[in-house]
Design an enzyme around this catalytic site. Structure first.
Site, mmCIF file in Angstrom:
data_model
loop_
_atom_site.group_PDB
_atom_site.id
_atom_site.type_symbol
_atom_site.label_atom_id
_atom_site.label_comp_id
_atom_site.label_asym_id
_atom_site.label_seq_id
_atom_site.Cartn_x
_atom_site.Cartn_y
_atom_site.Cartn_z
ATOM 1 N N SER A 1 83.561 55.701 43.535
ATOM 2 C CA SER A 1 84.652 56.415 44.208
ATOM 3 C C SER A 1 84.215 56.999 45.552
ATOM 4 O O SER A 1 83.046 57.318 45.767
ATOM 5 C CB SER A 1 85.165 57.542 43.323
ATOM 6 O OG SER A 1 85.460 57.070 42.030
HETATM 7 N N1 SAH Z 1 83.099 57.409 38.161
HETATM 8 C C1 SAH Z 1 82.689 56.126 38.682
HETATM 9 C C2 SAH Z 1 83.872 55.342 39.181
HETATM 10 C C3 SAH Z 1 83.787 53.928 38.727
HETATM 11 S S1 SAH Z 1 85.278 52.981 38.896
HETATM 12 C C4 SAH Z 1 81.600 56.272 39.731
HETATM 13 O O1 SAH Z 1 81.356 57.407 40.171
HETATM 14 O O2 SAH Z 1 80.963 55.285 40.084
HETATM 15 C C5 SAH Z 1 86.035 53.223 37.331
HETATM 16 C C6 SAH Z 1 85.291 52.749 36.138
HETATM 17 O O3 SAH Z 1 86.165 52.883 35.018
HETATM 18 C C7 SAH Z 1 84.869 51.275 36.151
HETATM 19 O O4 SAH Z 1 83.489 51.192 35.970
HETATM 20 C C8 SAH Z 1 85.635 50.651 34.999
HETATM 21 O O5 SAH Z 1 84.935 49.634 34.317
HETATM 22 C C9 SAH Z 1 85.875 51.853 34.098
HETATM 23 N N2 SAH Z 1 86.984 51.709 33.148
HETATM 24 C C10 SAH Z 1 88.183 51.111 33.327
HETATM 25 N N3 SAH Z 1 88.935 51.178 32.215
HETATM 26 C C11 SAH Z 1 88.176 51.854 31.295
HETATM 27 C C12 SAH Z 1 88.387 52.232 29.929
HETATM 28 N N4 SAH Z 1 89.506 51.947 29.271
HETATM 29 N N5 SAH Z 1 87.398 52.891 29.295
HETATM 30 C C13 SAH Z 1 86.237 53.190 29.920
HETATM 31 N N6 SAH Z 1 85.976 52.856 31.207
HETATM 32 C C14 SAH Z 1 86.936 52.193 31.881
#
Ligand code: SAH
Length: 223
Positions: free
Chosen positions: A70
């Protein structure tokens, strides 16, 4: 709570990092603890080397598997909102991704639980938590649409992927006066929503904070 002033400072000048912090302030981030923790946390450690030169720009960056780390402003804003509920003991994060948001949270609350649905991303993130010596993070491979019942209730829940509607299960896992910060919607952009449980009731105050751009919350796990 951990305080990490980590290795790798030499890689990026303090000035480059300071510029990012100034940008967060210019965009309206006012929480000093959040700014301090973001100043100390080396974002480049959460990216592949080929991208690490962009780590202190205020943009979302790819982490593989069509997912993104993000944008710093959004990490700061969501964290600031979460902390506005007062000191938090237990926080659940949905969407570990690179582990950057988790690492920021771990320095500001007592205990962080985090779930990720893509196993290779989770593995890398866990390795980073280990290297950083974070003692208060527990991470698991699972579909966060169902929260994480085993450790509920949570004082705070933060989702970093966007569902089309707020999952019922998350509301059920919130502690009295708990706070949920979650992007909701299925378009190119979504509404960042803030829900606060009213005492022990099953009612919630809801507020739309701003428009945001997140990857979708998907079902199931991927190995
Ligand atoms: N907080 C992260 C943002 C990553 S993007 C950072 O700081 O890097 C969002 C993430 O949510 C992705 O890695 C994606 O695989 C995950 N995601 C999407 N749907 C999900 C679900 N149902 N359960 C767990 N993770 C999920």
């Amino acid at each position: 709570m951990n305080s990490i002033e980590l290795a790798g400072v030499g890689m990026t000048s303090q000035r480059t990092r300071e510029r990012l912090i100034q940008r967060l302030i210019d965009q309206g981030i006012i929480s000093q603890p959040v700014l301090d923790v973001m100043r100390m946390t080396p974002r480049h450690l959460f990216l592949d080397e080929a991208l690490s030169h962009k780590a202190y720009e205020d943009t979302a960056l790819p982490i593989g598997y069509s997912q993104t780390l993000s944008q710093p402003y959004i990490v700061a804003r969501m964290t600031e909102i979460l902390l506005s509920a007062g000191p938090l003991k237990k926080v659940l994060e949905i969407g570990t991704g690179s582990g950057y948001q988790t690492t920021i949270l771990s320095q500001l609350v007592q205990q962080v639980y985090t779930v990720e649905r893509i196993e290779p991303l989770l593995k890398k993130a866990k390795e980073r938590f280990r290297k950083l010596g974070l003692q208060n993070v527990v991470a698991e491979l699972s579909d966060g649409s169902f929260g994480w019942d085993g450790h509920a209730p949570y004082d705070g829940i933060i989702a970093t992927a966007a569902p089309q509607a707020v999952p019922e299960e998350l509301l059920r896992q919130m502690a009295p006066d708990g706070i949920l910060v979650i992007p909701v919607g299925n378009g190119q952009t979504q509404d960042l929503r803030l829900l606060r449980r009213i005492g022990k009731s099953h009612e919630f105050n809801e507020e739309i904070v701003e428009k945001v751009k997140f990857v979708p919350l998907l079902g199931g796990v991927s190995r």
